[in-house]
Design an enzyme around this catalytic site. Structure first.
Site, PDB file in Angstrom:
ATOM      1  N   LYS A 118      37.933 -16.232  -2.499  1.00  0.00           N
ATOM      2  CA  LYS A 118      37.790 -17.307  -1.342  1.00  0.00           C
ATOM      3  C   LYS A 118      38.252 -18.563  -2.057  1.00  0.00           C
ATOM      4  O   LYS A 118      37.613 -19.193  -2.941  1.00  0.00           O
ATOM      5  CB  LYS A 118      36.356 -17.577  -1.065  1.00  0.00           C
ATOM      6  CG  LYS A 118      36.450 -18.419   0.178  1.00  0.00           C
ATOM      7  CD  LYS A 118      34.816 -18.634   0.694  1.00  0.00           C
ATOM      8  CE  LYS A 118      34.689 -19.216   2.164  1.00  0.00           C
ATOM      9  NZ  LYS A 118      33.300 -18.992   2.437  1.00  0.00           N
TER      10      LYS A 118
ATOM     11  N   TYR B  78      48.701   3.161   1.991  1.00  0.00           N
ATOM     12  CA  TYR B  78      48.303   1.923   1.846  1.00  0.00           C
ATOM     13  C   TYR B  78      48.679   1.121   3.010  1.00  0.00           C
ATOM     14  O   TYR B  78      47.618   0.268   3.334  1.00  0.00           O
ATOM     15  CB  TYR B  78      49.512   1.385   0.764  1.00  0.00           C
ATOM     16  CG  TYR B  78      49.656   2.507  -0.291  1.00  0.00           C
ATOM     17  CD1 TYR B  78      48.663   2.159  -1.597  1.00  0.00           C
ATOM     18  CD2 TYR B  78      50.877   2.944  -0.746  1.00  0.00           C
ATOM     19  CE1 TYR B  78      49.064   3.004  -2.627  1.00  0.00           C
ATOM     20  CE2 TYR B  78      51.154   3.769  -1.787  1.00  0.00           C
ATOM     21  CZ  TYR B  78      50.046   3.807  -3.016  1.00  0.00           C
ATOM     22  OH  TYR B  78      50.279   4.486  -4.004  1.00  0.00           O
TER      23      TYR B  78
ATOM     24  N   GLU C  59      32.829 -24.283   7.667  1.00  0.00           N
ATOM     25  CA  GLU C  59      33.793 -23.187   7.133  1.00  0.00           C
ATOM     26  C   GLU C  59      34.030 -22.429   8.439  1.00  0.00           C
ATOM     27  O   GLU C  59      34.989 -21.601   8.335  1.00  0.00           O
ATOM     28  CB  GLU C  59      32.794 -22.397   6.328  1.00  0.00           C
ATOM     29  CG  GLU C  59      32.719 -22.994   4.820  1.00  0.00           C
ATOM     30  CD  GLU C  59      31.671 -22.272   4.032  1.00  0.00           C
ATOM     31  OE1 GLU C  59      32.518 -21.548   3.113  1.00  0.00           O
ATOM     32  OE2 GLU C  59      30.595 -21.757   4.270  1.00  0.00           O
TER      33      GLU C  59
ATOM     34  N   GLU D  61      29.615 -11.106   0.568  1.00  0.00           N
ATOM     35  CA  GLU D  61      29.043  -9.740   0.197  1.00  0.00           C
ATOM     36  C   GLU D  61      29.025  -8.803   1.331  1.00  0.00           C
ATOM     37  O   GLU D  61      29.183  -7.787   1.342  1.00  0.00           O
ATOM     38  CB  GLU D  61      27.343 -10.095  -0.279  1.00  0.00           C
ATOM     39  CG  GLU D  61      27.517 -10.518  -1.811  1.00  0.00           C
ATOM     40  CD  GLU D  61      27.533 -12.415  -1.592  1.00  0.00           C
ATOM     41  OE1 GLU D  61      27.011 -12.952  -2.548  1.00  0.00           O
ATOM     42  OE2 GLU D  61      27.898 -12.839  -0.649  1.00  0.00           O
TER      43      GLU D  61
END
Length: 116
Positions: free
Chosen positions: A97, A52, A21, A72
């Site tokens: 994801k 923004y 990954e 997390e």
């Protein structure tokens, strides 16, 4: 509480528990909702709220220089960035994801944090 939001923001970072990954940056989808001072639009002045484009640019720039194992931890990092750099009062961070697990469209996390 007044809020601004960025939904569906794309950002790249190195993330994942497995070596395969972390071989190259992955594109994540972020939903960011940020609490701003109440009636931040009353003065019609950008300095009274969170811009923004600035928030989006800060998140993307920060993620390019970071490495995470867990979504997390990434969500906590983004929340901390909103508090420290933008003076947010409250934040909700959702990270998706996409396509990482077979037969699962997307996985992700969502956190809410506030300044008390």
């Amino acid at each position: 509480m007044d809020k601004i939001f960025l939904h569906g923001m794309k950002a790249e970072t190195l993330i994942g528990v497995y070596d395969w990954e972390r071989g190259q940056p992955q594109t994540l989808l972020l939903d960011l909702v940020v609490g701003v001072p109440e009636k931040s639009g009353a003065g019609d002045d950008i300095n009274g709220t969170i811009h923004y484009a600035d928030a989006c640019a800060a998140v993307r720039a920060s993620l390019k220089n970071q490495r995470f194992l867990l979504l997390e931890a990434l969500a906590e990092h983004i929340a901390d960035l909103m508090f420290s750099d933008f003076g947010a009062q409250w934040v909700r961070v959702k990270i998706v994801k996409p396509g990482i697990l077979p037969d699962v469209r997307e996985v992700g996390v969502e956190i809410e944090r506030s300044i008390n």
